[in-house]
Design an enzyme around this catalytic site. Sequence first.
Site, PDB file in Angstrom:
ATOM      1  N   GLY A 277       0.816  -1.171  -0.069  1.00 12.82           N
ATOM      2  CA  GLY A 277      -0.110  -0.096   0.077  1.00 12.82           C
ATOM      3  C   GLY A 277       0.737   1.393   0.009  1.00 12.82           C
ATOM      4  O   GLY A 277       1.161   1.849  -0.799  1.00 12.82           O
ATOM      5  N   ARG A 314      -2.052  11.327  10.389  1.00  8.38           N
ATOM      6  CA  ARG A 314      -0.622  10.408  10.812  1.00  8.38           C
ATOM      7  C   ARG A 314       0.368  11.102  11.870  1.00  8.38           C
ATOM      8  O   ARG A 314       0.610  10.492  12.830  1.00  8.38           O
ATOM      9  CB  ARG A 314       0.230  10.004   9.464  1.00  8.38           C
ATOM     10  CG  ARG A 314      -0.621   9.140   8.609  1.00  8.38           C
ATOM     11  CD  ARG A 314       0.398   8.651   7.582  1.00  8.38           C
ATOM     12  NE  ARG A 314       1.458   7.737   8.070  1.00  8.38           N
ATOM     13  CZ  ARG A 314       2.562   8.244   8.322  1.00  8.38           C
ATOM     14  NH1 ARG A 314       3.088   9.455   7.905  1.00  8.38           N
ATOM     15  NH2 ARG A 314       3.605   7.404   8.803  1.00  8.38           N
ATOM     16  N   CYS A 345      -9.372  22.237  17.235  1.00 11.39           N
ATOM     17  CA  CYS A 345      -9.270  22.178  18.735  1.00 11.39           C
ATOM     18  C   CYS A 345      -8.707  20.985  19.407  1.00 11.39           C
ATOM     19  O   CYS A 345      -9.441  20.399  20.159  1.00 11.39           O
ATOM     20  CB  CYS A 345     -10.628  22.764  19.258  1.00 11.39           C
ATOM     21  SG  CYS A 345     -11.291  24.410  18.237  1.00 11.39           S
ATOM     22  N   GLU A 346      -7.703  20.601  19.191  1.00 10.49           N
ATOM     23  CA  GLU A 346      -6.861  19.478  20.028  1.00 10.49           C
ATOM     24  C   GLU A 346      -5.477  20.094  19.881  1.00 10.49           C
ATOM     25  O   GLU A 346      -4.792  20.586  18.844  1.00 10.49           O
ATOM     26  CB  GLU A 346      -7.056  18.236  18.966  1.00 10.49           C
ATOM     27  CG  GLU A 346      -8.275  17.920  18.837  1.00 10.49           C
ATOM     28  CD  GLU A 346      -9.025  17.166  20.071  1.00 10.49           C
ATOM     29  OE1 GLU A 346      -8.215  16.679  20.840  1.00 10.49           O
ATOM     30  OE2 GLU A 346     -10.240  16.732  19.933  1.00 10.49           O
TER      31      GLU A 346
HETATM   32  C1  LIG Z   1      -2.823  -2.400   5.591  1.00  9.73           C
HETATM   33  C2  LIG Z   1      -2.474  -3.564   4.875  1.00  9.73           C
HETATM   34  C3  LIG Z   1      -1.665  -3.834   3.764  1.00  9.73           C
HETATM   35  C4  LIG Z   1      -1.044  -2.296   3.245  1.00  9.73           C
HETATM   36  O1  LIG Z   1       0.209  -2.344   4.079  1.00  9.73           O
HETATM   37  P1  LIG Z   1       1.284  -1.088   3.710  1.00  9.73           P
HETATM   38  O2  LIG Z   1       1.934  -0.970   4.963  1.00  9.73           O
HETATM   39  O3  LIG Z   1       0.519   0.202   3.227  1.00  9.73           O
HETATM   40  O4  LIG Z   1       1.871  -1.507   2.551  1.00  9.73           O
HETATM   41  C5  LIG Z   1      -1.400  -4.947   3.176  1.00  9.73           C
HETATM   42  N1  LIG Z   1      -2.244  -6.128   3.575  1.00  9.73           N
HETATM   43  C6  LIG Z   1      -3.029  -6.106   4.516  1.00  9.73           C
HETATM   44  C7  LIG Z   1      -3.639  -7.262   5.128  1.00  9.73           C
HETATM   45  C8  LIG Z   1      -3.272  -4.705   5.116  1.00  9.73           C
HETATM   46  O5  LIG Z   1      -4.135  -4.827   6.322  1.00  9.73           O
END
Ligand SMILES: *Cc1c(COP(=O)(O)O)cnc(C)c1O
Length: 421
Positions: A277, A314, A345-346
């Site tokens: 991801g 994040r 407001c945090e």
């Molecule tokens: C969140 C997730 C990903 C992606 O994770 P990254 O750190 O963004 O690469 C892949 N597989 C599963 C099952 C996830 O929950």
Amino acid sequence: MDALSYRHGELFVEDVPLARIADAVGTPCYVYARNQLISAYRAFEAALAGQGLVCYAVKANSNLAILATFAGLGAGFDIVSAGELERVIAAGGDPHRVVFSGVGKTAAEIERALACGIKCFNVESAAELERLNALAGRAGQIAPVSLRVNPDVDAGTHPYIATGLKENKFGIALDEAAGLYGDAARYAHLRFVGVDCHIGSQLTDLRPFADALDRVLPLVGQLRAQGLPIGHIDVGGGLGIRYRDERPPSVAAYVGQVRERLLAHGLADLSLLLEPGRALVAAAGTLLARVEYLKSTDTKHFAIIDAGMNDLIRPALYGAFQAIQTVRDPGAAPGADYDVVGPVCESADVFGRGRHLHLQAGDLLVVRDAGAYGFVMSSQYNSRPRAAEVLVDGGRFAVVRARETLADLWRGESVPGREAV
Ligand SMILES: *Cc1c(COP(=O)(O)O)cnc(C)c1O
């Protein structure tokens, strides 16, 4: 490849000046660099060399334009909800290349995924296996399954993004998984096609990946010896990026190591599924914001910007570092150390502390590496409409999600006894 560069004294994304986007779209807004997404994907594809599938983890950034970019490259997708499945389909992705992860799949979600003929269910508990078997039977289908094994390794990452330890809610312990696979004959409507594991996120060291494989691959060997046709290993996502001074391995080194472990366990013929991801989208995204006020106290300078923790959580949630820089090239101009904060407001509404910047009120700045877990985790907290999203492609850009309006804030709400507002 870095899509951000100073040219003629100002910051560009690919060949578009960010100031032009701010003028046209307003701030705050997310800006994604399409060619950087493509090159990130190609690095994974090249490393796989045709022996597997890159399943982009949709939850990192689920904008249709991002999904369509990857779908156009032939990507698979890793989803965690029916909403993500519908997004993939709406973006033109191939449901036959979708794997479905997540500990809480509802019956309705499973039924929809069965109807779409997804590639694999990554099952996370014995109870889910029972439910999937029953629903597949009712649909007259054989569901493809891999169990998500929890290898109990410490990924050495932030506790909120570590998922491969026994105490986490994710996956099934190795010995229990072995038992469930061993009972395969009991599940008449399931086909056990793979083994899955995902140990955490923002991993910048190869060791935890190797440790996980060295625990999981013997199971694969054992299952095959029992006659189960295990065809793939899904190693999940989790490859980290450089936000500050981390030194994550290259995609080639990461995939190379996975291959080496497969070879070492005599399993080089396994098809390899990857679920990146962050590594695909984080660096391609930028949060563009404007400085509303500069404010100084006895001890500190604050830059108050028009983006808040509702737009990008994040830093507030994980204490994550993301680099901040001005759109105007500071050159050698003297600066000051600013806490860059939002309007929410945090006290946690801080993007960065003590950042050395050359700033005036009204300046544009960017929070870098915001393409993953940025917009998707945004909210309307403090009744702030969600930001616009923009996709840059070379010298052109397009709004790929309109900024929410004020009326969007209360869409669907009503006051009993009153006409709709
Ligand atoms: C969140 C997730 C990903 C992606 O994770 P990254 O750190 O963004 O690469 C892949 N597989 C599963 C099952 C996830 O929950």
